[in-house]
Design a protein around this motif. Structure first.
Motif, short mmCIF file in Angstrom:
data_model
loop_
_atom_site.label_atom_id
_atom_site.label_comp_id
_atom_site.label_asym_id
_atom_site.label_seq_id
_atom_site.Cartn_x
_atom_site.Cartn_y
_atom_site.Cartn_z
N THR A 1 0.86 -1.17 0.00
CA THR A 1 0.00 0.00 0.00
C THR A 1 0.90 1.22 0.00
N GLU A 2 0.37 2.36 -0.41
CA GLU A 2 1.16 3.59 -0.39
C GLU A 2 1.17 4.15 1.03
N GLY A 3 2.37 4.38 1.55
CA GLY A 3 2.49 4.93 2.89
C GLY A 3 2.15 3.90 3.96
#
Length: 319
Positions: free
Chosen positions: A306-308
């Motif tokens: 996932t992003e971040g």
């Protein structure tokens, strides 16, 4: 806070029949009545039914004459009054608490005020991790942040009562401070919300953690218990078989999540719509939290990304 994952027989990915948790929804135990369930154990159910608590919180009394009370329940004076009424002539020597959800621990303070008994067992609430930037704890209101035991029990630590022995078994996951209590003489385990016979348990970050929950299930496989007495609903009479089925169910849930992500990035609520069928609408939020707990574990294992920082509202992708 308890069940969130019922109706697994309707899932798209069905395990073999022998590996499916056989949940028991028949539980005839009216609130306020003290019922003997074994030579050393009596049970009284609190009047707090709901989608997470089933028919109400099970409060257990161990011993006779001089007793201990396990999970006195929610902040309901009527439940404490009923408990004191049925225990007239007996002494409450100690009050045990498995974990600090508001349907289990607040009544400990009411009972202590009435009896003077010390509160023993789990430590105060603490989360599995710090909150991520912008994250909202969806179940924060379910935590009893005022719980302060007089004595914590470490893993394997023993309490000697008159005619019985209680041993603490730490089982983090549903909450980080969750502790089960083994009644040695009957090879019985009071499982709180770690294992229940009517439903699976919610694991909700940041308060709980799926990897620790699964490790705690595995931990109990090394024990030879004859029965589980859960915090909601009736007993589990074949603990080892039930444990195997719960673990299989969680592995099947992982596969379902990974399969759903095969079509592209999804957020936990979107995954719930794909992998849970015929789910009670009241439980969709809880199912999303347990799905999020699985996704956190899958991210840590390098299977999902996932992003971040992983968040409940974020999109996840299969790696």
């Amino acid at each position: 806070m308890s069940g969130a994952d019922q109706n697994i027989e309707n899932e798209r990915e069905k395990p073999d029949a022998d590996e499916t948790p056989r949940f028991e929804l028949a539980f005839d135990a009216p609130a306020g009545h003290l019922l003997r369930v074994s030579p050393l154990v009596r049970r009284i159910v609190a009047p707090n039914p709901g989608p997470f608590t089933f028919t109400g919180t099970c409060t257990y009394v161990v011993g006779e004459g001089e007793v201990v009370v396990i999970d006195p329940g929610p902040d309901l004076p009527s439940h404490v009054e009923a408990l004191l009424d049925v225990l007239k002539g007996e002494k409450v020597a100690a009050i045990f608490v498995t974990h600090t959800h508001r349907d289990h621990s607040p009544a400990a303070r009411l009972l202590q005020k009435a009896t003077g008994a010390e509160i023993i067992g789990c430590p105060p609430h603490f989360p599995a991790r710090e909150m991520a930037l912008g994250e909202i704890n969806k179940l924060d209101a379910s935590n009893d942040l005022d719980h302060r035991p007089d004595r914590e029990l470490g893993d394997g630590e023993v309490f000697d009562g008159p005619g019985f022995t209680i041993r603490a078994v730490k089982t983090p996951g549903h909450t980080m401070n969750h502790v089960c209590f083994e009644l040695v003489e009957e090879k019985a385990l009071f499982t709180g919300d770690h294992i229940m016979g009517w439903s699976t348990s919610i694991v909700a970050p940041p308060d709980g953690a799926m990897r620790l929950y699964l490790d705690s299930l595995e931990k109990l496989r090394a024990h030879d218990h004859a029965v589980y007495w859960p915090g909601h609903g009736g007993p589990v009479s074949q603990p080892q078989r039930f444990l195997r089925a719960l673990l299989h169910h969680r592995r099947a849930r992982e596969k379902s999540i990974l399969a759903a992500l095969g079509a592209g990035p999804l957020a936990p609520p979107e995954i719930v719509e794909k992998v849970y069928e015929k789910l009670d609408p009241r439980l969709k939020g809880a199912a999303a939290l347990s799905t999020f707990a699985h996704l956190e574990d899958l991210c840590e294992r390098g299977l999902v990304g996932t992003e971040g920082t992983p968040q409940l509202t974020g999109k996840f992708s299969r790696l």
